[in-house]
Design a protein around this motif. Structure first.
Motif, mmCIF file in Angstrom:
data_model
loop_
_atom_site.group_PDB
_atom_site.id
_atom_site.type_symbol
_atom_site.label_atom_id
_atom_site.label_comp_id
_atom_site.label_asym_id
_atom_site.label_seq_id
_atom_site.Cartn_x
_atom_site.Cartn_y
_atom_site.Cartn_z
ATOM 1 N N ILE A 19 0.855 -1.182 0.000
ATOM 2 C CA ILE A 19 0.000 0.000 0.000
ATOM 3 C C ILE A 19 0.894 1.237 0.000
ATOM 4 N N PRO A 45 -5.231 5.056 1.343
ATOM 5 C CA PRO A 45 -5.035 3.914 0.451
ATOM 6 C C PRO A 45 -5.987 4.002 -0.743
ATOM 7 N N ASP A 46 -5.626 3.364 -1.836
ATOM 8 C CA ASP A 46 -6.389 3.414 -3.084
ATOM 9 C C ASP A 46 -7.826 2.942 -2.862
ATOM 10 N N THR A 49 -9.095 -0.288 -4.796
ATOM 11 C CA THR A 49 -8.632 -1.573 -4.283
ATOM 12 C C THR A 49 -9.119 -1.831 -2.864
ATOM 13 N N TYR A 50 -9.102 -0.791 -2.019
ATOM 14 C CA TYR A 50 -9.371 -0.981 -0.597
ATOM 15 C C TYR A 50 -10.624 -0.265 -0.097
ATOM 16 N N TYR A 99 0.494 1.592 7.063
ATOM 17 C CA TYR A 99 -0.869 1.110 6.873
ATOM 18 C C TYR A 99 -0.877 -0.409 6.892
ATOM 19 N N ASP A 104 -2.261 -6.962 3.462
ATOM 20 C CA ASP A 104 -1.399 -5.997 2.782
ATOM 21 C C ASP A 104 -0.886 -4.953 3.772
ATOM 22 N N SER A 106 1.990 -1.370 4.103
ATOM 23 C CA SER A 106 2.775 -0.367 3.390
ATOM 24 C C SER A 106 4.200 -0.406 3.918
#
Length: 158
Positions: A19, A45-46, A49-50, A99, A104, A106
């Motif tokens: 991330i 976060p995107d 996707t999230y 994150y 997932d 970061s």
């Protein structure tokens, strides 16, 4: 065989997704500031996707190693807020932030809040300023008295 390797490579990269995390920048992200005395404005976060997923922001104060967690839900697209505001931090302190969403994570982002001096500790500099203001006020007052006296004399002399 090549197709199988391609599919496995794609699945492997999805299982270990990273991330992106960063403090928002006024020059590139359209915000006034990303660093504050007691907070950071972090890139969310995107959402594609999230979006609507439970996320945690893990942050550690340095050098004390005091660790905290901020749980939040990633907003769905389109996102109306510029970023995630991490608050309750200390003035001029360095933090590690990361994150975590499901499996997932970061990279660890290390940054320092801005340093602000208490306004009561700021040296005002020129203490003679107040004396100069008194002198200017007295001169202006005398000029006004002279002007009013001149007007009164000119009215009565007519």
């Amino acid at each position: 065989m090549l197709t199988v390797l391609f599919i496995l490579g794609a699945l492997c990269s999805l299982n270990f997704a990273e991330i992106p995390i960063k403090v928002l920048n006024p020059e590139t992200d359209g915000v006034v500031a990303g660093r504050f005395p007691n907070s950071f404005l972090l890139k969310l976060p995107d959402c594609s996707t999230y979006g609507n997923k439970f996320a945690e922001l893990l942050y550690t104060e340095l050098p004390s190693k005091e660790t905290n967690t901020e749980p939040f839900t990633v907003p769905s697209c389109p996102v109306s807020q510029p970023g995630y505001l991490l608050t309750g931090l200390k003035n001029g302190t360095t933090y590690n932030m990361m994150y975590a969403i499901e499996k997932d994570t970061s990279k660890v982002l290390t940054d320092t809040t801005t340093t602000v001096i208490d306004y009561q500790q700021i040296n005002s500099g020129l203490p003679a300023r107040s004396g100069a203001m008194v002198v200017i006020t007295v001169i202006l007052s005398l000029a006004m008295v002279a002007l009013v006296a001149g007007l009164i004399i000119s009215v009565f002399s007519m």
